[in-house]
Motif scaffolding. Structure first.
Motif, mmCIF file in Angstrom:
data_model
loop_
_atom_site.group_PDB
_atom_site.id
_atom_site.type_symbol
_atom_site.label_atom_id
_atom_site.label_comp_id
_atom_site.label_asym_id
_atom_site.label_seq_id
_atom_site.Cartn_x
_atom_site.Cartn_y
_atom_site.Cartn_z
ATOM 1 N N ASP A 129 10.734 -25.748 51.809
ATOM 2 C CA ASP A 129 11.255 -26.033 52.930
ATOM 3 C C ASP A 129 11.153 -27.633 53.228
ATOM 4 N N HIS A 130 9.768 -28.045 52.965
ATOM 5 C CA HIS A 130 9.614 -29.537 52.702
ATOM 6 C C HIS A 130 10.466 -30.496 52.164
ATOM 7 N N HIS A 131 10.706 -29.770 50.791
ATOM 8 C CA HIS A 131 11.559 -30.698 49.890
ATOM 9 C C HIS A 131 13.018 -30.519 50.454
ATOM 10 N N GLY A 156 6.487 -37.767 51.727
ATOM 11 C CA GLY A 156 7.964 -37.868 51.100
ATOM 12 C C GLY A 156 8.088 -36.953 50.112
ATOM 13 N N PRO A 157 9.102 -37.054 49.597
ATOM 14 C CA PRO A 157 9.431 -36.184 48.056
ATOM 15 C C PRO A 157 8.362 -36.144 47.121
ATOM 16 N N ASP A 198 3.542 -17.857 50.138
ATOM 17 C CA ASP A 198 3.390 -18.974 51.228
ATOM 18 C C ASP A 198 3.627 -20.589 50.875
ATOM 19 N N LEU A 199 3.007 -20.827 49.668
ATOM 20 C CA LEU A 199 3.059 -22.082 49.206
ATOM 21 C C LEU A 199 4.731 -22.427 48.728
ATOM 22 N N GLY A 244 21.125 -32.693 53.922
ATOM 23 C CA GLY A 244 20.742 -31.356 53.819
ATOM 24 C C GLY A 244 21.213 -30.421 54.775
ATOM 25 N N ASP A 245 22.625 -30.444 55.083
ATOM 26 C CA ASP A 245 22.867 -29.395 56.215
ATOM 27 C C ASP A 245 22.830 -28.159 55.892
ATOM 28 N N HIS A 246 22.608 -27.701 54.703
ATOM 29 C CA HIS A 246 22.706 -26.102 54.561
ATOM 30 C C HIS A 246 21.361 -26.043 53.535
ATOM 31 N N PRO A 247 20.304 -26.275 53.917
ATOM 32 C CA PRO A 247 19.097 -26.182 53.175
ATOM 33 C C PRO A 247 18.875 -24.677 52.423
ATOM 34 N N TRP A 248 18.477 -24.867 51.251
ATOM 35 C CA TRP A 248 18.235 -23.395 50.627
ATOM 36 C C TRP A 248 16.878 -22.908 51.063
#
Length: 218
Positions: A131-133, A20-21, A124-125, A140-144
């Motif tokens: 991306d995971h969070h 999870g988060p 890379d990390l 989250g329709d427009h993820p950063w």
């Protein structure tokens, strides 16, 4: 960690914490005493089913990463937790022999701490961690994305951090979620938490109760 059998976290509860988060306290024994830093983490399980590793990063100016560990480090991950009022228990009206308690879901991850001061590893990390969070954010329709920021800015940010990786040796997990209470008391806890607006804790108690009933064959 003290974990009575009836409070041992099951696989689903542990997986929920690790996937999870994810943020938790990194605690490291050093010659200068215990050092602690709250960090976001990414869990990478081993391909053979082993416990894997936790990866994160901290500020280069934080002396935590520069101190040599004198033993295994510990990461403490927490799920929902809440004060439980005895006024929610049906048994309060029956005999009054009830007291307050605290419900919680917690995981202690032990292992060897490794420091990574390589820009490619950090890049890379940071991308995987972001991306995971971002995926886990509601709506989250427009993820950063890291690529949304100027490359020169990103390069400067990467130079300001240091990576840390916990090679996991063992995991202890505890889910104290009213499993030791009668069904009527558990229902009262769920209703009380819901009325208080603590929906995460209410869902955790409800899920633990459902799991217990399946295990009892009911």
């Amino acid at each position: 960690m003290y974990v009575p059998k009836h409070f041992a976290a099951d696989d689903d509860q542990l997986s929920g914490l690790l996937t999870g988060p994810l943020a938790g306290d990194l605690i490291t024994p050093t010659p200068d005493g215990l050092q602690a830093t709250l960090l976001p983490w990414l869990h990478l399980p081993d391909s053979d089913g082993g416990p894997g590793r936790l990866q994160g990063h901290l500020a280069r100016n934080n002396p935590h990463w520069q101190l040599t560990p004198t033993g295994d480090s510990l990461v403490i991950l927490k799920g929902p937790d809440a004060y439980i009022s005895p006024s929610w228990y049906a048994s309060k009206a029956e005999h009054g022999r009830v007291v307050p308690t605290w419900n919680y879901l917690i995981c202690h991850v032990h292992g060897r701490l490794v420091v990574h001061d390589d820009v490619a590893w950090l890049d890379d990390l940071v991308r995987r961690l972001t991306d995971h969070h971002e995926r886990l954010q509601p709506g989250g329709d427009h993820p950063w994305s890291v690529d949304d920021a100027p490359q020169r800015f990103v390069s400067g940010q990467l130079r300001a951090i240091v990576g840390v990786e916990l090679i996991i040796s063992r995991i202890e997990a505890k889910a104290k979620l009213s499993q030791n209470r009668p069904a009527a008391d558990v229902l009262g806890v769920i209703n009380g938490l819901t009325e208080r607006g603590d929906l995460a804790s209410a869902r955790a108690v409800s899920a633990a109760s459902t799991t217990r009933m399946r295990g009892d064959g009911r």
